[in-house]
Design a protein around this motif. Structure first.
Motif: not given
Length: 112
Positions: A25-31
Motif C-alpha cells: 500500500n505505497y501511497r503518494c499524491r499520484f495514487g
C-alpha cells in the motif's frame, strides 16, 4: 472479502512464487500501489483486483488506461526516492470468487 484480504492473499501467492515483498500500500499524491515486490533483480509493481465473479469483464476489465496511468505515475514517484533505478515491470494479480478465490497472475501486464 475486503481489499486488504485480497492484497494479503496476492502477497502470499507471489511469495510462494519466490518474489520478495518490499512494501504494501505505497501511497503518494499520484495514487496507490498495492504491492511492491522484487523478482530476482526486477522491481515489480503489483495491482491487485478482486471480483466476486467474471460479470462485466471481471477483475481485469477494471484496470483501465486511467488506472494504469495512475499506477505508472505512482511508480515513478517511488523510483525517484531510490538512488538507483532498477529494471521494473507492472504485474496484475486477479482474484475471482469470494470463498477460496481463483488467483490469476499476469506478468508484465502493461507499461509505458
Amino acid at each position: 472479502m475486503k481489499g486488504s484480504d485480497a492484497e494479503h492473499l496476492a502477497a502470499q501467492f507471489l511469495q510462494r512464487q519466490h518474489l520478495i515483498l518490499i512494501e504494501k500500500n505505497y501511497r503518494c499524491r499520484f495514487g496507490e500501489i498495492d504491492l511492491i515486490m522484487r523478482d530476482d533483480t526486477v522491481l515489480v509493481f503489483v495491482e491487485v483486483r478482486m471480483r466476486s465473479n467474471n460479470s462485466f469483464g471481471g477483475a481485469a476489465a477494471s484496470i483501465t488506461t486511467t488506472k494504469q496511468g495512475k499506477l505508472i505515475r505512482a511508480a515513478r514517484h517511488y523510483l525517484i526516492q531510490l538512488n538507483v533505478v532498477p529494471a521494473c515491470r507492472f504485474d496484475v494479480v486477479l482474484l475471482t470468487g469470494t470463498h477460496n478465490p481463483e488467483i490469476r497472475w499476469i506478468k508484465n501486464a502493461f507499461g509505458e
